[in-house]
Structure formats: structure tokens, C-alpha cells
Design an enzyme around this catalytic site. Structure first.
Site, PDB file in Angstrom:
ATOM      1  CG  ASP A 136      -2.210   0.857   0.929  1.00 20.57           C
ATOM      2  OD1 ASP A 136      -2.158   1.705   0.004  1.00 20.57           O
ATOM      3  OD2 ASP A 136      -3.215   0.719   1.634  1.00 20.57           O
TER       4      ASP A 136
HETATM    5  C1  NOJ Z   1      -4.072   3.902   0.032  1.00 18.64           C
HETATM    6  C2  NOJ Z   1      -5.263   3.008   0.239  1.00 18.64           C
HETATM    7  O1  NOJ Z   1      -5.156   2.358   1.486  1.00 18.64           O
HETATM    8  C3  NOJ Z   1      -5.433   1.965  -0.843  1.00 18.64           C
HETATM    9  O2  NOJ Z   1      -6.654   1.316  -0.650  1.00 18.64           O
HETATM   10  C4  NOJ Z   1      -5.351   2.589  -2.197  1.00 18.64           C
HETATM   11  O3  NOJ Z   1      -5.536   1.605  -3.190  1.00 18.64           O
HETATM   12  C5  NOJ Z   1      -4.002   3.260  -2.349  1.00 18.64           C
HETATM   13  N1  NOJ Z   1      -3.867   4.309  -1.346  1.00 18.64           N
HETATM   14  C6  NOJ Z   1      -3.786   3.855  -3.737  1.00 18.64           C
HETATM   15  O4  NOJ Z   1      -4.558   4.985  -3.916  1.00 18.64           O
END
Ligand code: NOJ
Length: 769
Positions: A295
Site C-alpha cells: 500500500d
Molecule cells: C491507500 C489506500 O489504502 C489503498 O486502498 C489505495 O488503493 C491506495 N492508497 C492507492 O490509492
């Protein structure tokens, strides 16, 4: 520039949408084009790559608008040209993706195309209900169709990878991201995980309209302590394997190309550096051949968690644990080559990660078709097919929580009588932006039809008289608008009151400590209800709200979540009975925050107040029982609950045998058939969702008081009945036993077929050795 031709006229796009939707096969297993030729191509490329080029394939950067804390790599374009970027995300138009693609292909030595990712969560331009709302449909086929639609729209802009589905089990409505998942149940969560993967990835990955799915957030992210986003989790291995992992396993089995490692720590180990979950379980036990992306900056964040004191260590620990691609931490690119040179990271591990990424790029056909034709400047959300699907999805997501009699009949559905005086009140009635919910992608509020607009059109059409008063703001504290609202209610025969949370008060970093209506909406609710006029409360939110006062005083309550573009028309059709509400809760609705976490599939205690199979200590001693002094332990509305405009009855449950052997179940040689007859005893056509629950006693470890193991939607005309049948075999009856083996054990099995997790009488089956 080579371009792939996609139809650019709306009509042609509509045809493509329809054709691809219909041809969407049931399974994507083996969807990769001929494995041997993919592997050969990958090996050829890998053999030519320098260490830096390999690390480049594992580097992912955000361009465009940020979806996380800023950490801007300033020389992104130079890195793309140098073959130092494997994936970009947050580019949203074909022009952008084509431009970056050209930089990568023309600029880099090996011409490896970029894989473009994006958070396409509940639609691209056509926004469907939030995932929690979609799950309330209990209709995986519908969800598959929405995912397919989103894939077609996103892929037309060059986006071939979505960071969806979120398959985190969530038992705590304070956690804002509960909005993004399918609720609290692993069986249902697994069914929806498969549906999303099928919809996004289509029948073949090399179909230009297929996009790779990403099951996230691996793993345990939904168990954040206190419901605070990103917080620590403590999950036992048995609960992890039995509750939190199954939807991920289902996504992997359905062919999901990628997984995203989560932010949270799990038993002290950050998920983005957890070798047990990432390598042992995912890659070894499940045989996952896709890749894991971290993430956003979660590799870097393991320094804050405290398991790495410098950047090189953070890169090494995450990489060795099994995270293949680095989203935004900018650590793999600068550190992996030297870590390999110094022997701290084996070359084999680097090659393994790069292979995983290249395999998907080849499978998608990106090398043959790296570009997309820039679609005509038309709005795909305007297509009749887009509208129809968004309308259907919204209607299926609504859950009718209450529908009491006002006079002789239940308040809903309303009859659209000429001259009927209606008052529409509340800050959500015209909240176009709110209807989109969080992570609404490329959705635009101008595409939304609000409840106010749709109701005004219907009132005009049917000659009803509609007044409107906003009353207050979503988070407002001024009661200046109350008088107008009360007056509107007094002048009406029926009031529709639209209250709730703003569209962005759930989702990432949007946890709440309270589960009430924000601002002074509760006071508005009480003032309007105080007029004595019949009130239909429509609740918009990304989480279950605890509304005990409303539940007692308001005759009709419809849970609308955030319904997407067709919010208004779907609500109007439902309120007037053109559509029967068929949604069922996929999360327990608490009475108060103090009950949280509250979920139906909990373990029993030795001192239960009530027990679904009649055990319990209430009679013996009502004092020494589990619970609260100031609140009951039951939810306000249980998992599976949802009313209809008609009524259904259930026959006693029938089981195919009273005894079955654990050994033959374990060998996959035997199974049990459970059935019941459902009858529409009301006067309208309607859809019932029959739910199969089990409970097993006498086993080596305690099992939940009930567990969902099957469900079926049945549409029935008045007076009609249908027998629903379920199979219970190894997959449904096994669990992680005292030896941490997934097996069926001997014990007493109780089976219910019921309209929700609290009703019904069980049948009993002995599982013998
Ligand atoms: C953080 C989020 O937790 C995740 O769900 C998301 O896909 C990513 N950012 C990318 O935007």
C-alpha cells in the site's frame, strides 16, 4: 504511435459493453494466454535486464492527483524513460496513459510497457453504490456486472489494473473503510471477492477490456483497534485463517492477479513485511503466481512501526517478506540493486518478483497493445445501459429496516395518488456529491440524479404536491431551518426525511468515534417526527449508524448507503413500490457505540444470556451472564435483516440425512443437502434472500453460534413458493481445529434456513467419526 482501436461512438461503446457483459465467463482460472509462451517471453526479457531495470519493474509511482500523503518523486518522467518504473497510477485519461506509455516504450532500452493502475472501486465514470451497499444486494452476479462495466470504462483510458476489491472483513463500524468492503462475514465476503475478480478480469486477461484485480488490504486491516484507521491489529492464527483470510483465498482462487499488502501491524509484524502471510500462506500454501504491491508508502512506514531503522533495511525486510512492488515508498529502486550486489537479497528473489510483474504485463497483451485510442469526448455514464445498471444496483442495495403500520397498512410503499401532499426534508435530499460516496473515481456530481430531482419529476408526472426544506446542514449546528422544515411537514400528508453522513465521512482516514447522525440532524429528526405526520426516514451513510430513537419512533426506515449516480430514481421507484426493497444487511447494526465490535458469528460464552439452540443460563441465574448493565447485547438490526413489501414464510428445514461421517466429508466423498420451502404469503411480488446458517458443537475448538454457509435470492409472485436447496460439504463444514488443520470434525451440527441470522428453527445432524 501504435494504437489499439476501441469504439469511440457511444452507440459502439454500448454494444461493446453489452457484448462483453454477456460474454463474461464464470471463471478466470487459466485465463492467462498459453502459460508456456508467456513464461518464455518473460524469461527472454528477464535475461536481458540489468539490476536497475529489474528494480525499475518493481517501482510504482503516482502521477496526477494524490491518493495518499505527498511524497513526490520529482524526476518521474526521467525514471519512466530510463526503464526505472514498472507501474504508474492515478493517470486517468487515455491521453495521459498514452503519453507516459510512449515515454516508457520509446525511451527505455527494453521497451517494457507501463502497467497503469487506479482505484476503480465502485465504478469509473458510472458510479455504482459503495461496495458495502452493493454487498447488501446479496447478489454476486450483479456485482460482477458492475465490476465488468467499470473495467470496460477504465480500460478504454488505458487503465489495466484496479486496486479493488477491498475484501477486508470489518466488524467495527467506526472504521471508515467498512464502506469499501462487503461487511462482516467471510463466506459472503468470499462470494463477493470472486464476483469482483470475475468482473474486472473478464474471461481472458488479454481482452483489452480486462483489468487486473487487486485484493486488498492483506491482511487484517479491518480489525484496526478502536476502529481507528491504520491502527494495530491482534488476530489469532485461527481467527486469521477462519475469518480474515478466506475472502483473499477466494480472490486468489478466482485468479486475482495482484494483492495489496496493508498498513496495519498484525501481532507486532507490519503487514507489509510479514513473511508468514505474504510468503508462507499466500505464495506457498495458496500457490499465488501474481504479485503483491505494497500500500501507499507502507514499506517506508515499517520504519515508523519500528522494525527498520533505515531505508535499506525497510526495503530489504519488505522485499524478503514477499512484497513484490513498491507503491510510492521509493525504496526498491534505490536500494534493491545494491542489496543484491552485497548478497543481502538473493538474486532469485529479485527475479521471482520481476517475473511476477512481467507475467501479468505479457498476459494482458500490453506488449502488443500498449496504447489505447483516445475515446470520443462522450460521457459513458450517459449511456442508457450505464444508467440501467446503476439504477438496478442502487435498488438492490437498499435495505428496508422498518415498515410499521400507519392506519391500516404499512407506511411503505407510498401510493402516488393525484394531489398527495409530500414533504421532502433534509440535507441529503439534494446532496449530489454525497451520493457518490468515497473513492468515487471519475464520477461527477453533475451525473447524479438526486432524490429531490427525481421526486420532483415523479410528483409532477403524477400530480402530487411536493414541498422541500433542507432543515439543516449535514454537520450543521444551526436550527434556523427547523421552522421551515416543521412547517413543510405539517402541511404534508407524508414526509420523506433524508438524513445521514456526508459522502466523505467514511472511507480512508475517516473513522468516527460516534455512530449517530452528525451535527444536529437527530434534533431535526425529532422535530419533524414530533409533528405527528408519518415519516419515512432515508438514511445515507457508509457505515451502519446506531439510531435507536429512530427505530422506536419512525414508522419506516430505509437504509440507502451511498447509492451512486441513480440514487434519486432508484429511491423514488422503491418508495412508490415500483421496486421491492430486497437488500439485506451484511453488517450488524449496533444500538450504541459501546456494543462495538458486534457481529453475529461470535463465539458463545460459558454464560450466555440467550443461545440460539436453547442453551443458556438466564433461568438459572440472570445476574451472572455476559452483557451490559445499561444495554442489551443484541444488535438493533441483525446481520441478514431486511424487510420486503410482501411477506415470506419458511417451511421447517429438511436435511438429507440425520447422520454423516466426518471421514467421508473430509475425503470430499459425501455431502449433506439442506432445503426449505419459501412461500410468498403477501400480496405483491418480491425477492427473498434465504440464508443458510450452521452451528457445530462438541468439537476440539469452540465454533461460532452461527455461521453463514449459503444463500439464495428467490423472486416469488404472491402465493408462489419455491424449495431452496443447499449443499454442505467439506468446504462449508471444515474449520481450523486444535491442531491448526482445516478439517471437518465429528460433532452435532445444527442447520437453519432463515430470513436473517436470528430467526428460524434448526434441524440437527450428527457428524460421526
Ligand atoms: C491507500 C489506500 O489504502 C489503498 O486502498 C489505495 O488503493 C491506495 N492508497 C492507492 O490509492
Amino acid at each position: 504511435m501504435k494504437t489499439h482501436r476501441t469504439p469511440s461512438s457511444p452507440a459502439a461503446l454500448a454494444l461493446l459493453l453489452l457484448a462483453t457483459t454477456l460474454s463474461c465467463g464464470p471463471s478466470v482460472r487459466g485465463a492467462e494466454p498459453a502459460r508456456a509462451s508467456v513464461d518464455a517471453r518473460v524469461e527472454e526479457l528477464l535475461g536481458q535486464m540489468t539490476l536497475e531495470e529489474k528494480a525499475g519493474q518493481l517501482n510504482q509511482l503516482s502521477v496526477g492527483s494524490l491518493t495518499g500523503p505527498a511524497r513526490i518523486v520529482t524526476n518521474g518522467e526521467e525514471l519512466v524513460r530510463g526503464g526505472r518504473v514498472g507501474s504508474l497510477f492515478n493517470a486517468v485519461t487515455a491521453r495521459e496513459t498514452n503519453d507516459y506509455q510512449k515515454m516508457a516504450i520509446d525511451g527505455s532500452r527494453l521497451h517494457v510497457p507501463i502497467l497503469f493502475g487506479l482505484d476503480v472501486i465502485h465504478g469509473f465514470r458510472t458510479v455504482f453504490p459503495i461496495p458495502l451497499g452493493l454487498s447488501a444486494s446479496w447478489d454476486p452476479d450483479l456485482v460482477e456486472r458492475t465490476a465488468r462495466w467499470a473495467a470496460i470504462e477504465a480500460s478504454s483510458q488505458g487503465i489495466r489494473w484496479t486496486f479493488s476489491p477491498m475484501v477486508d472483513i470489518a466488524r467495527d463500524p467506526r472504521w471508515g473503510r467498512i464502506a469499501e468492503g462487503a461487511g462482516e462475514d467471510p463466506y459472503l465476503g468470499a462470494a463477493f471477492a470472486r464476483a469482483y475478480v470475475r468482473g474486472y478480469q473478464g474471461a481472458r486477461l488479454d481482452d483489452p477490456s480486462s483489468i487486473i484485480a487487486c485484493a486488498k488490504h492483506y491482511v487484517g486491516y479491518g480489525a484496526a483497534e478502536g476502529g481507528r484507521d491504520y491502527n494495530t491489529t491482534e488476530i489469532s492464527e485461527r481467527t486469521l485463517r477462519g475469518v480474515y483470510l478466506p475472502p483473499f483465498h477466494a480472490a486468489v482462487d478466482a485468479g486475482a492477479g495482484t494483492l495489496m499488502s496493508a498498513f496495519n501491524s498484525l501481532d507486532g509484524v507490519p503487514s507489509s513485511a510479514n513473511a508468514f502471510t505474504l510468503t508462507q500462506v499466500l505464495k506457498h500454501e495458496w500457490g499465488f503466481r501474481g504479485f503483491v504491491v505494497s500500500d501507499w508508502t507502507s514499506i517506508r512506514e515499517i520504519m515508523l512501526h519500528g522494525i527498520a531503522n533505515d531505508e535499506a533495511t525497510a526495503a530489504r525486510k519488505s522485499f524478503l517478506a514477499g512484497v513484490d512492488m513498491d507503491m510510492q515508498s521509493n525504496l526498491y529502486l534505490p536500494f534493491l540493486p545494491d542489496l543484491v550486489r552485497s548478497g543481502l537479497v538473493p538474486m532469485d528473489r529479485l527475479d521471482d518478483a520481476v517475473r511476477r510483474v512481467l507475467r501479468l504485463k505479457v498476459s494482458l497483451g500490453l506488449f502488443e497493445r500498449p496504447y489505447v485510442e483516445v475515446p470520443a469526448d462522450s460521457n459513458p455514464a450517459d449511456l442508457p445501459e450505464s444508467r440501467a445498471l446503476a439504477l438496478r444496483a442502487a435498488e438492490e442495495s437498499f435495505v428496508l429496516l422498518e415498515n410499521r403500520r400507519v392506519g391500516r397498512a404499512p407506511l411503505l410503499p407510498l401510493s402516488p395518488a393525484r394531489g398527495l401532499k409530500l414533504a421532502l426534508i433534509g440535507p441529503m435530499a439534494d446532496g449530489a456529491e454525497d451520493m457518490l460516496g468515497s473513492w468515487s473515481g471519475q464520477g461527477e456530481s453533475r451525473d447524479v440524479v438526486t432524490l429531490r430531482r427525481a421526486l420532483a419529476e415523479r410528483a409532477k408526472h403524477d400530480g402530487m404536491r411536493l414541498s422541500f426544506a433542507r432543515g439543516t446542514d449535514v454537520s450543521g449546528h444551526s436550527s434556523v431551518g427547523f421552522a421551515e422544515a416543521v412547517e413543510a411537514a405539517r402541511g404534508a400528508e407524508v414526509v420523506v426525511l433524508a438524513l445521514g453522513e456526508s459522502g466523505k465521512s467514511s472511507g480512508e482516514a475517516s473513522s468516527r468515534s460516534r455512530l449517530d447522525l452528525p451535527g444536529n440532524q437527530q434534533e431535526l429528526l425529532e422535530a419533524v417526527t414530533g409533528t405527528g405526520k408519518p415519516v419515512v426516514l432515508v438514511v445515507f451513510s457508509g457505515r451502519p449508524l446506531a439510531l435507536p430513537w429512530a427505530s422506536e419512533h419512525v414508522p419506516a426506515i430505509l437504509m440507502a448507503w451511498f447509492p451512486g449516480l441513480q440514487a434519486g430514481p432508484a429511491l423514488v421507484e422503491t418508495l412508490f413500490g415500483d421496486s421491492d426493497p430486497s437488500g439485506r444487511l451484511t453488517v450488524s447494526v449496533p444500538r450504541s457505540v459501546g456494543q462495538v465490535p458486534i457481529y453475529y458469528n461470535s463465539l458463545n460464552t460459558g454464560r450466555p444470556r440467550i443461545d440460539p439452540i436453547g442453551l443458556g443460563s438466564t433461568k438459572a441465574d440472570p445476574y451472572y451472564v455476559t452483557g451490559y448493565l445499561d444495554e442489551t447485547s443484541t444488535p438493533l438490526y441483525p446481520f441478514g435483516h431486511g424487510l420486503s413489501y410482501t411477506a415470506f414464510s419458511y417451511s421447517p428445514v429438511h436435511v438429507s440425512t440425520a447422520e454423516i461421517s466426518a471421514a467421508s466429508l473430509n475425503a470430499g466423498k459425501d455431502s449433506l443437502t439442506v432445503s426449505a420451502e419459501i412461500r410468498n404469503t403477501g400480496t405483491r411480488e418480491g425477492t427473498e434472500t434465504a440464508q443458510l446458517y450452521v452451528r457445530i458443537r462438541g468439537t476440539s475448538v469452540a465454533r461460532p453460534v452461527k455461521e453463514l454457509k449459503g444463500f439464495q435470492r428467490v423472486r416469488l409472485a404472491p402465493g408462489d413458493s419455491r424449495r431452496v436447496e443447499f449443499k454442505l460439504g467439506r468446504d462449508e463444514l471444515s474449520f481450523w481445529n486444535i491442531n491448526m488443520e482445516d478439517a471437518v470434525e465429528a460433532g452435532s451440527l445444527y442447520v437453519w434456513v432463515a430470513p436473517d441470522c436470528e430467526q428460524g428453527q434448526p434441524a440437527k445432524v450428527e457428524i460421526v467419526q
